[in-house]
Scaffold this active site. Structure first.
Site, PDB file in Angstrom:
ATOM      1  N   THR A   1      24.541  -6.887  26.876  1.00  0.00           N
ATOM      2  CA  THR A   1      25.546  -7.610  27.680  1.00  0.00           C
ATOM      3  C   THR A   1      25.959  -6.747  28.870  1.00  0.00           C
ATOM      4  O   THR A   1      25.291  -5.763  29.185  1.00  0.00           O
ATOM      5  CB  THR A   1      26.743  -8.029  26.789  1.00  0.00           C
ATOM      6  OG1 THR A   1      27.607  -8.874  27.553  1.00  0.00           O
ATOM      7  CG2 THR A   1      27.535  -6.860  26.248  1.00  0.00           C
ATOM      8  N   ASN A   2      27.035  -7.091  29.557  1.00  0.00           N
ATOM      9  CA  ASN A   2      27.514  -6.271  30.675  1.00  0.00           C
ATOM     10  C   ASN A   2      29.045  -6.319  30.712  1.00  0.00           C
ATOM     11  O   ASN A   2      29.668  -6.929  29.848  1.00  0.00           O
ATOM     12  CB  ASN A   2      26.888  -6.747  31.997  1.00  0.00           C
ATOM     13  CG  ASN A   2      27.229  -8.191  32.283  1.00  0.00           C
ATOM     14  OD1 ASN A   2      28.391  -8.566  32.366  1.00  0.00           O
ATOM     15  ND2 ASN A   2      26.204  -9.025  32.414  1.00  0.00           N
ATOM     16  N   HIS A   3      29.631  -5.676  31.734  1.00  0.00           N
ATOM     17  CA  HIS A   3      31.090  -5.492  31.743  1.00  0.00           C
ATOM     18  C   HIS A   3      31.869  -6.633  32.395  1.00  0.00           C
ATOM     19  O   HIS A   3      33.061  -6.496  32.626  1.00  0.00           O
ATOM     20  CB  HIS A   3      31.441  -4.192  32.474  1.00  0.00           C
ATOM     21  CG  HIS A   3      30.935  -2.974  31.785  1.00  0.00           C
ATOM     22  ND1 HIS A   3      31.354  -2.605  30.535  1.00  0.00           N
ATOM     23  CD2 HIS A   3      30.018  -2.056  32.166  1.00  0.00           C
ATOM     24  CE1 HIS A   3      30.732  -1.498  30.169  1.00  0.00           C
ATOM     25  NE2 HIS A   3      29.913  -1.150  31.130  1.00  0.00           N
ATOM     26  N   SER A   4      31.228  -7.749  32.698  1.00  0.00           N
ATOM     27  CA  SER A   4      31.962  -8.817  33.389  1.00  0.00           C
ATOM     28  C   SER A   4      33.107  -9.339  32.516  1.00  0.00           C
ATOM     29  O   SER A   4      32.907  -9.695  31.353  1.00  0.00           O
ATOM     30  CB  SER A   4      31.010  -9.958  33.744  1.00  0.00           C
ATOM     31  OG  SER A   4      31.762 -11.022  34.292  1.00  0.00           O
TER      32      SER A   4
ATOM     33  N   ALA B   1      27.741 -12.848  35.883  1.00  0.00           N
ATOM     34  CA  ALA B   1      26.780 -11.747  35.911  1.00  0.00           C
ATOM     35  C   ALA B   1      25.775 -12.024  34.798  1.00  0.00           C
ATOM     36  O   ALA B   1      26.042 -11.738  33.625  1.00  0.00           O
ATOM     37  CB  ALA B   1      27.484 -10.420  35.696  1.00  0.00           C
TER      38      ALA B   1
END
Ligand code: PMT
Length: 404
Positions: free
Chosen positions: A211-214, A278
């Protein structure tokens, strides 16, 4: 600033125990910058005092005592004509019946009959009264005349029973007030906008994801701004800690494939698509059926390209006859403008928000963004450091100009 700032809200309180929540609503509207004038019905005065409303709004609260005062002949006209929105919360079954029949025997019902501004009602009553055919007919009559409703919701009722009839939460009513004001004043009234927000989660095995930090903040701010301009908003979001803007239709997704399917099924009816999410560029080629165990050694995980949602929409663009504008974001840590320009072109966008995520105060999770807008006709607009709400207002204004 929200759409409530500087707006004149007439708040009608009627005779229900939920009248105490009307004071919270008056406070929330005032804190959002609205000028709130309150009218209490005779029934409401039995539950709560005008002084409560005067204390939280800083403005006079009116009762039927004024109906027979020196200004009586113009008071209801003045209050009704100066209002941008009349909210009746709580709205009792009795008040609904009076309004549906055009009865005008109190300052509130006279004003409701005299005003030409939009009306929003938050009904509150016992479940049986709400379900009664007479009440249901009154609700239909008012809805046909353009009156908007929020709630009632299911919960504990004054009778001690649990059922439908409880007044909507003041936060919901204030949110709906923004939507109704947006519809009556906004540049995007009648437009359908699809907005994506947050990140994506690509599974590795049943417990792990890429995943990512969005945080979803920028996408949710765009959804709120679009609602306040009167648009119908579908918000396609990865799970976040944020609560969805009141009035948006929320579609929850996890993977890129789910987001792609949600975008394709909603964009056919949309005037515009804004891809603020994102989204993963890569995903795991073969997701493990069972949890990977460390006893088995360090796993070699093979990745493959995830579908590109904007590129897919671009390929279908000729058949999407209603779709007039597509807006992308480019989160870049180097060569910001060159990379954003390439994405603007390859994804066939109307404009792209180039997002400099090398700066500490911009990009993922923070409250602010540093954006340069690049348009398909070659124009560029460099924005200073702004809150994500301010960025959203500017992007929606540029989008509205294209849709107009
Ligand atoms: O959510 P916040 O914490 O508020 O953070 C906001 C944000 C940084 C996520 C947002 O402002 C932002 O910049 N979003 C785009 C991030 C991104 O994925 O950029 P990209 O350069 O990888 O993608 C370019 C565009 O293609 C984006 O509009 C993206 O949604 C889209 N894309 C990307 C990958 C993919 N598989 N399909 C796509 O459609």
């Amino acid at each position: 600033m929200s759409i409530l700032t500087g707006k004149r809200i007439l708040l009608g309180i009627t005779g229900s125990i939920a009248a105490y929540k009307g004071a919270d609503l008056a406070s929330k509207l005032t804190q959002a910058g609205a000028l709130v004038d309150t009218i209490l019905s005779p029934g409401a005065e039995k539950f709560i005092s005008p002084l409560t409303f005067q204390s939280v709004t800083g403005r006079k609260a009116f009762t039927d005592a004024e109906l027979w005062g020196g200004e009586a002949h113009v008071l209801h006209i003045g209050l009704g004509h100066s209002a941008d929105l009349l909210i009746i919360a709580p709205g009792t079954a009795n008040t609904l019946a009076k309004l549906a029949n055009g009865q005008a025997d109190t300052l509130l019902t006279i004003t409701a009959l005299a005003t030409e501004c939009p009306i929003l009602i938050a009904p509150a009553m016992d479940g049986g009264m709400y379900a009664h055919p007479a009440t249901q007919r009154n609700l239909r009559t008012l809805a046909e005349r353009g009156v908007s409703f929020v709630g009632p919701v299911t919960g504990h009722l004054a009778s001690g029973l649990i059922g439908v009839g409880r007044m909507a939460d003041p936060h919901e009513i204030a949110g709906m007030a923004k939507v109704v004001l947006g519809r009556s004043l906004g540049r995007l009234h009648g437009k359908q906008i699809v907005i994506t927000a947050g990140g994506s989660q690509e599974p590795i095995d049943p417990v792990r994801v890429i995943t990512n930090h969005s945080s979803g903040k920028q996408g949710y701010a765009l959804a709120q701004a679009a609602l306040e301009l009167g648009a119908e908003v579908t918000l396609i979001s990865h799970p976040t800690a944020l609560s969805a803007p009141v009035g948006a239709q929320l579609v929850m997704v996890n993977t890129v494939a789910e987001m792609l399917a949600a975008v394709l099924s909603t964009v056919e009816q949309a005037d515009a698509l804004i891809m603020a999410a994102a989204v993963a560029d890569f995903r795991v080629k073969k997701v493990a059926e069972n949890k990977l165990k460390k006893q088995d050694g360090i796993p070699q995980i093979e990745l493959e390209a995830a579908p590109d949602i904007l590129a897919t929409v671009a390929r279908h663009r000729s058949s999407l006859t209603r779709l007039k504008a597509v807006v992308g974001f480019a989160a870049e840590s180097r060569d910001l403008l060159e990379n954003a320009q390439a994405k603007l072109f390859s994804k066939k966008l109307d404009f792209i928000a180039a997002n400099d995520i090398s700066a500490q105060d911009a990009g993922f999770a923070v409250e602010t963004n540093r954006i340069t807008l690049l348009f398909a006709d070659g124009k560029r607009e460099i924005l200073p450091l702004l809150t994500k709400n301010e960025v959203a207002d500017i992007i929606l204004a540029r989008l509205a100009a294209i849709l107009e």
